[in-house]
Enzyme design. Structure first.
Site, PDB file in Angstrom:
ATOM      1  N   LYS A  53       0.842  -1.200   0.000  1.00 52.98           N
ATOM      2  CA  LYS A  53       0.000   0.000   0.000  1.00 52.98           C
ATOM      3  C   LYS A  53       0.875   1.248   0.000  1.00 52.98           C
ATOM      4  O   LYS A  53       0.633   2.198  -0.749  1.00 52.98           O
ATOM      5  CB  LYS A  53      -0.929  -0.007   1.231  1.00 52.98           C
ATOM      6  CG  LYS A  53      -2.068  -0.996   1.088  1.00 52.98           C
ATOM      7  CD  LYS A  53      -2.823  -1.220   2.375  1.00 52.98           C
ATOM      8  CE  LYS A  53      -3.857  -2.329   2.167  1.00 52.98           C
ATOM      9  NZ  LYS A  53      -4.525  -2.775   3.390  1.00 52.98           N
ATOM     10  N   GLN A  97      -4.790  -1.642   9.635  1.00 54.64           N
ATOM     11  CA  GLN A  97      -4.627  -2.942   8.983  1.00 54.64           C
ATOM     12  C   GLN A  97      -5.189  -4.040   9.882  1.00 54.64           C
ATOM     13  O   GLN A  97      -4.843  -4.135  11.061  1.00 54.64           O
ATOM     14  CB  GLN A  97      -3.132  -3.190   8.695  1.00 54.64           C
ATOM     15  CG  GLN A  97      -2.856  -4.460   7.922  1.00 54.64           C
ATOM     16  CD  GLN A  97      -3.430  -4.432   6.507  1.00 54.64           C
ATOM     17  OE1 GLN A  97      -3.361  -3.433   5.799  1.00 54.64           O
ATOM     18  NE2 GLN A  97      -4.012  -5.544   6.088  1.00 54.64           N
ATOM     19  N   ASP A 123     -11.406   3.016   4.309  1.00 50.65           N
ATOM     20  CA  ASP A 123     -11.746   1.589   4.204  1.00 50.65           C
ATOM     21  C   ASP A 123     -13.259   1.397   4.091  1.00 50.65           C
ATOM     22  O   ASP A 123     -13.722   0.277   3.865  1.00 50.65           O
ATOM     23  CB  ASP A 123     -11.238   0.841   5.448  1.00 50.65           C
ATOM     24  CG  ASP A 123     -10.150  -0.156   5.107  1.00 50.65           C
ATOM     25  OD1 ASP A 123      -9.922  -0.389   3.904  1.00 50.65           O
ATOM     26  OD2 ASP A 123      -9.543  -0.703   6.046  1.00 50.65           O
TER      27      ASP A 123
END
Ligand code: NDP
Length: 287
Positions: A53, A97, A123
């Site tokens: 990422k 994460q 997200d």
């Protein structure tokens, strides 16, 4: 093999090019999009995802930082980190994460994640953004389902009026996926571990989205000839091979189009994360 192989790497690079154009336009306004990734613990797969990422963000001109917290972190440490990033003007998107270390149970993890400012929730997991998706209002949508929709679009798969089956009902993949398909006028069935006659349900589908987390679970005889198959699953076999939720070789003989693993959905997830961060930065630029 009869199916068209859907090239997620190629389509993801197209999405990143689009993002890069928007990032350049923002930089002319003096705004550099900022992404903060919070990585708690030392799960090896998470380390790889976070590195990817960060690398991809750098390529399109997004300023990415990773905040590393120890495996043994206190929940309060995570909360404080989120609050600090919420208040940081240079951070447009915050991503924690997952999975979090095992001592933080699912309910506690959810309550902490819900403290992410919805305007920075790249997200798409905050209840406000999930509600907006349900209501058909603009908001952040989870990256993997957005990526799957783009794969369908780029492959000229028509959703309107077609039957779609989503296998998996997680908040990060299955549920938002089903809502995006519904918004695209598909007739959607969501299947899960309690679904009866699963193979029969899957066989009815023109579009199959597999998000189960079981290696090569979907077999050839579950798939209607010509169906589009999007394989979200990432599974490592005993001999270390990366496989999806779909038995690729045999299903490719009957499907109309299919994504490989790796090189299908995975690159799209990152591309749409970058897309969401850039959207968040554009809102900052317009304030
Ligand atoms: P979850 O474990 O949260 O959800 C799995 C879903 O599959 C659940 O809804 C579960 O049902 C269902 N399921 C499990 N076993 C069966 C079964 N035997 N029959 C039918 N349904 C079943 O996983 P995620 O949604 O987070 O991820 C799914 C997969 O996608 C994983 O392999 C993950 O690694 C991968 N993934 C890939 C991404 C990418 O970028 N390519 C991004 C995110 C995930 P129930 O709800 O009843 O338990």
């Amino acid at each position: 093999m009869t199916a068209v192989k859907i090239d997620g790497r190629l389509i993801a690079s197209k999405v990143r090019d689009e993002v890069n154009v928007r990032v350049q336009a923002l930089s002319k306004q003096g705004v550099v999009p900022g992404l903060a990734v919070v990585l708690a613990g030392d799960d090896p797969a998470s380390q790889v995802y976070v590195r990817n990422k960060e690398r991809m963000a750098g390529r399109v001109g997004i300023n990415a930082q990773t905040i590393r917290l120890p495996e043994t972190l206190e929940p309060s440490q995570l909360r404080e980190t989120i609050h600090r990033l919420n208040a940081d003007e240079a951070v447009d998107g915050i991503l924690v994460q997952l999975p979090l270390p095992g001592h933080i149970d699912a309910a506690l993890a959810t309550s902490i994640l819900n403290e992410i400012d919805p305007a920075k929730d790249v997200d798409g997991l905050h209840p406000l953004n999930l509600g907006r998706l349900l209501a058909g209002e603009p908001g952040f949508v989870a990256c993997t389902p957005s990526g799957c929709m783009r794969l369908l679009k780029e492959s000229d798969v028509i959703c309107r009026g077609r039957r779609a089956v989503v296998i998996g009902r997680s908040t990060i993949v299955g549920k938002p996926m089903a809502h995006l398909l519904l918004a695209a006028d598909a007739t959607v069935t969501i299947c899960h571990s309690r679904t009866q006659d699963l193979a029969d349900r899957v066989r009815e589908a023109d579009i199959i989205i597999a998000a189960v987390g079981r290696p090569e679970f979907i077999k050839r005889d579950w798939v209607k000839p010509g169906a589009a198959v999007i394989d979200v699953g990432i599974n490592r076999t005993a001999d270390g091979k990366l496989v999806g939720d779909v038995a690729y070789d045999e299903v490719a003989e009957v499907a109309g189009a299919i994504t490989p693993v790796p090189g299908g959905v995975g690159p799209m997830t990152i591309a749409y994360l970058l897309d969401n961060v850039t959207r968040a930065a554009a809102r900052r630029a317009n304030r």
